[in-house]
Design a protein around this motif. Structure first.
Motif, PDB file in Angstrom:
ATOM      1  N   ALA A 211      29.256  -6.709 -29.017  1.00 38.69           N
ATOM      2  CA  ALA A 211      29.879  -7.300 -27.826  1.00 38.69           C
ATOM      3  C   ALA A 211      30.461  -6.219 -26.916  1.00 38.69           C
ATOM      4  O   ALA A 211      30.365  -6.297 -25.685  1.00 38.69           O
ATOM      5  N   VAL A 212      31.046  -5.212 -27.545  1.00 38.99           N
ATOM      6  CA  VAL A 212      31.640  -4.111 -26.790  1.00 38.99           C
ATOM      7  C   VAL A 212      30.546  -3.349 -26.033  1.00 38.99           C
ATOM      8  O   VAL A 212      30.685  -3.020 -24.847  1.00 38.99           O
ATOM      9  N   THR A 213      29.432  -3.098 -26.717  1.00 33.72           N
ATOM     10  CA  THR A 213      28.330  -2.371 -26.093  1.00 33.72           C
ATOM     11  C   THR A 213      27.691  -3.186 -24.971  1.00 33.72           C
ATOM     12  O   THR A 213      27.269  -2.643 -23.947  1.00 33.72           O
ATOM     13  N   LYS A 214      27.644  -4.505 -25.197  1.00 33.60           N
ATOM     14  CA  LYS A 214      27.064  -5.372 -24.173  1.00 33.60           C
ATOM     15  C   LYS A 214      27.931  -5.348 -22.902  1.00 33.60           C
ATOM     16  O   LYS A 214      27.418  -5.359 -21.780  1.00 33.60           O
ATOM     17  N   ALA A 215      29.250  -5.278 -23.107  1.00 34.79           N
ATOM     18  CA  ALA A 215      30.158  -5.264 -21.958  1.00 34.79           C
ATOM     19  C   ALA A 215      30.106  -3.926 -21.217  1.00 34.79           C
ATOM     20  O   ALA A 215      30.343  -3.854 -20.018  1.00 34.79           O
ATOM     21  N   LEU A 216      29.820  -2.856 -21.962  1.00 35.71           N
ATOM     22  CA  LEU A 216      29.758  -1.513 -21.366  1.00 35.71           C
ATOM     23  C   LEU A 216      28.823  -0.665 -22.230  1.00 35.71           C
ATOM     24  O   LEU A 216      29.164  -0.333 -23.361  1.00 35.71           O
TER      25      LEU A 216
END
Ligand code: GDP
Length: 302
Positions: A211-216
């Motif tokens: 989720a973190v990677t998807k956001a940034l």
């Protein structure tokens, strides 16, 4: 100086090595090496690592490179520094260049995650780095409140989950999104510290990272695993498992002020080839030290 006092218990434990080396002589060297190995084991250097250290000394004693107690002590310190540095690239945090940098803090409950986030925020805020905390431990009721206290103490902002049962991944993604939108320098993500043996919860951690990677896409820059120093060698299986599940970029070893098992710092690096980036040596805001192999070894063997 702080580091020195933080390792007082382990240093006391290892003081016997100084005594042994004071009386060192060639004819008794086998006994002394055995006792030296024993002292390393008692301080949780771990069997494999302790053996490597002693074998290296033995070799140089036999080929007469090392001829006195003081020479052996210098060599001992050099070997430990080498074990701490040769397999890892850097102990410094790898942040940026894209903003905000994102650090995920993972580890089992009670290890010192929340405290470490507070200490990190304090360190960065002093340097005028704008810090946003993300209360990703939505399973433990008091975790968000505890983190809010640290946010207030360190002048950081915080994102907490909304609604009845917020998902950790949702909270972290929202924090990263706000980090971008509101121009923060650094997002510190707290995560749940459920037991590492529980498969579903490890899955949760994976989904947090996704989720973190998807956001940034550049995030997370670091995944720091917080390990409780008082558990000594018992931290090894835990470290392996976390690394397998989400890929750990560095360790934070906490509570080293309260333990004589500080040798675990060396064994964890030697076994996993992942750097220790910080050590926790107390409960205060300033009791987090960037890890420096030479200063550490000087603190153990003054
Ligand atoms: P978490 O459950 O992983 O978030 O752990 P906490 O941050 O709540 O820490 C658990 C306990 O360990 C608290 O009482 C902290 O004050 C204490 N603690 C954390 N780091 C250190 C440290 O480096 N030294 C000492 N002595 N205590 C620490």
């Amino acid at each position: 100086q702080l580091l020195f006092s933080g390792f007082s218990k382990t240093r006391e434990n290892l003081a016997v090595i100084d005594e042994l080396l004071t009386y060192w002589n060639l004819s008794d060297s086998e006994n002394i090496l055995d006792e030296l190995e024993e002292a390393l084991l008692i301080s949780d250097f771990g069997p494999g690592t302790a053996m490597k250290i002693v074998e290296s000394l033995r070799k140089d004693i036999l080929n007469a490179t090392l001829k006195s107690g003081p020479e052996i002590k210098v060599a001992l310190k050099k070997i430990i520094v080498r074990l701490l540095t040769e397999k890892v690239s850097t102990t410094e945090l790898q942040l940026g260049p894209s903003r905000p940098s994102v650090i995920m803090i993972v580890g089992v409950n009670g290890g010192g995650k929340t405290t470490t986030i507070g200490k990190l925020a304090h360190r960065f805020n002093k340097e005028n780095v704008k810090v946003l905390m993300a209360a990703g431990d939505t399973f433990r009721a008091a975790a968000s409140e505890q983190l809010e206290v640290w946010a207030e103490r360190t002048g950081s902002e915080i994102v907490v989950g909304e609604g009845l049962k917020p998902r950790p991944a949702t909270v972290l993604a929202e924090a990263v999104r706000q980090g971008v939108e509101r121009d923060f320098d650094l997002v510190l993500c707290d995560t749940s510290g459920r037991l590492h043996t529980n498969y579903n919860l490890m899955e949760e951690l994976r989904s947090c990272k996704r989720a973190v990677t998807k956001a940034l896409p550049s995030a997370p820059n670091e995944v720091l695993l917080v390990l409780d120093g008082t558990t000594g060698l018992n931290m090894l299986p835990q470290a392996r498992e976390f690394n397998q599940v989400i890929g750990v970029t560095g360790f934070v070893l906490t509570k080293l002020d309260g333990t004589a098992r500080g040798g675990c710092v060396v064994s964890v690096v030697d076994e996993l080839s992942i750097p220790v980036k910080f050590v926790g040596i107390g409960e205060g805001l300033n009791d987090l030290q960037p890890f420096d192999a030479e200063a550490f070894v000087d603190a153990l063997f003054p």
